[in-house]
Design an enzyme around this catalytic site. Structure first.
Site: not given
Ligand code: AMP
Length: 113
Positions: A29-30, A86, A94-95, A99, A101
């Site tokens: 995770d970034i 999430n 957010e994405v 996925h 974690h």
């Molecule tokens: P969520 O809130 O569960 O959708 O988590 C999305 C996660 O993706 C967050 O923890 C971000 O830090 C992570 N994230 C977003 N962009 C990237 C990226 N380019 N590389 C790695 N992790 C990312």
């Protein structure tokens, strides 16, 4: 439009990849929230956990197999870790590419707000 995670799968943007097979990719995770913070992602764009169908279950199986391998490889399986997905706004998603974690590397405390 491809999700940011599909762009990682397609090597269009960089990531620190720790595991990959035919069905799954996993990378750091970034914005890590623990000493170990890995995202495990199906190589199919499934928007949320709500959108998983019976046909997708092979991806879910592959994700949990990958989680077992990754946590063992990273040396956190014995002490333990947490897996979080999430979903939508109340879940803080957010994405919109399913996925999981993996969080570990230290005691994580209670699962509270
Ligand atoms: P969520 O809130 O569960 O959708 O988590 C999305 C996660 O993706 C967050 O923890 C971000 O830090 C992570 N994230 C977003 N962009 C990237 C990226 N380019 N590389 C790695 N992790 C990312």
């Amino acid at each position: 439009m491809a999700t940011i995670f599909t762009k990682i799968i397609n090597r269009e943007i960089p990531a620190s990849i720790v595991f990959e097979n035919e069905k799954v990719i996993a990378f750091k995770d970034i914005n890590p929230q623990a000493p170990v913070h890995i995202l495990v992602v199906p190589k199919k764009e499934i928007a949320t956990l709500n959108d998983v169908t019976k046909e997708d279950f092979e991806y879910i199986t592959a994700i949990y197999q990958a989680i077992q391998e990754i946590t063992k490889e990273l040396g956190i399986s014995e002490k333990g870790y947490r897996v979080i997905t999430n979903c939508n706004s109340h879940g803080g998603q957010e994405v919109f590419h399913l996925h999981f974690h993996i969080l570990g590397g230290e005691p994580l405390g209670a699962l509270v707000k």
